[in-house]
Write an enzyme that holds these catalytic residues in place. Sequence first.
Site, short mmCIF file in Angstrom:
data_model
loop_
_atom_site.label_atom_id
_atom_site.label_comp_id
_atom_site.label_asym_id
_atom_site.label_seq_id
_atom_site.Cartn_x
_atom_site.Cartn_y
_atom_site.Cartn_z
N PRO A 2 0.81 -1.21 0.00
CA PRO A 2 0.00 0.00 0.00
C PRO A 2 0.84 1.26 0.00
O PRO A 2 1.76 1.40 0.80
CB PRO A 2 -0.82 -0.12 1.28
CG PRO A 2 -0.08 -1.08 2.14
CD PRO A 2 0.66 -2.00 1.22
N GLU A 3 0.57 2.13 -0.93
CA GLU A 3 1.17 3.46 -0.94
C GLU A 3 0.04 4.45 -0.65
O GLU A 3 -1.03 4.04 -0.23
CB GLU A 3 1.86 3.72 -2.29
CG GLU A 3 2.96 2.69 -2.56
CD GLU A 3 3.73 2.92 -3.85
OE1 GLU A 3 3.81 4.06 -4.32
OE2 GLU A 3 4.25 1.92 -4.40
N HIS A 95 -3.88 -14.69 9.40
CA HIS A 95 -2.85 -13.78 9.90
C HIS A 95 -3.44 -12.65 10.75
O HIS A 95 -2.90 -11.54 10.77
CB HIS A 95 -2.03 -13.24 8.74
CG HIS A 95 -1.35 -14.32 7.95
ND1 HIS A 95 -0.33 -15.09 8.46
CD2 HIS A 95 -1.58 -14.78 6.69
CE1 HIS A 95 0.06 -15.97 7.55
NE2 HIS A 95 -0.69 -15.81 6.47
#
Length: 294
Positions: A2-3, A95
């Site tokens: 993710p940016e 997770h």
Amino acid sequence: MPELPEVEVVRRGLERWVSGRTVAAAEVFHPRAVRRHVPGAEEFVSRLRGRTVGTAQRRGKYLWLPLDGSDAVLAHLGMSGQLLVTDPGSPPEKHLRIRLSFTDGGPELRFVDQRTFGHVLVTALADSAGRPVPEPITHIAADPFEEHFDAGVFARRLRARQTEIKRALLDQSLVSGIGNIYADEALWRAGLHGARPTERLTGPKIAELLDAAREVMSEALEEGGTSFDSLYVNVNGESGYFDRSLAVYGRRDLPCRRCGTPIVRESFMNRSSYSCPRCQPRPRGLRTPGRAGP
DNA sequence: CCACACACCTGTGCGC
DNA sequence: TGCGCACAGGTGTGTG
């Protein structure tokens, strides 16, 4: 991966689904997820109980939820982090690292992170670059969409650096929010090779590069965020996968969308850089690795 | 202060 | 079939 655009999509999701609600309980399933919370996992949990969440905020790739009082929950998604809004009873993700439940009995907020590069913590707010931000990220520069982002200061600091332009774009203390994908895309749009020395860039060229970065990230945001694998999922659990707007990243040997020349992949800082050898010629001479200067 | 190498992680895909 | 390895890469830390 993710940016800024992906993180902004998540921020909007948090604002819609979490802001205004009161935390009933927090659970930490993996200590690494709260490793930056100095007082420890137990304190993290007790610090959150009963707190009401304000409007979700973002600087660069960091997200935070202000809490009633003067602190905030700060999150960084790292490489593979996801913030999911789920039904309270739904089975735990493989997770799952952190879970927040709320007093209204509505949807939970879950932090799921395969590679555990991401983290969450509770911290005080402090002033930085014109607004309150969590203390641990006061060294992170404003991102190009912030009201207080100063393009002149950016250009001056950039030129003062003795480094290459792609390194500088990835330096979050200079400008935040740009990662490997959008750095390559912005450089392609501006016709610059990532190895170009920052000190010799002109003011107009720096402005063009900054505009290119803003444009490519705006377009990605309109499309709902870009990511290159299925790890990135937005706050509602939907994949943010999207790559139609990418001109160079991941397109080795495919024709440049501007001139048709095959895109090349180069190794850089233990990662990949993609560029068009014709639109973005590699600088000659000084500071080219393995070559002597003139 | 600055620039840079490296550690931190796990799942995937590939060659042999 | 399975093993080893390259790769994905953002950020904090240590080093020079």
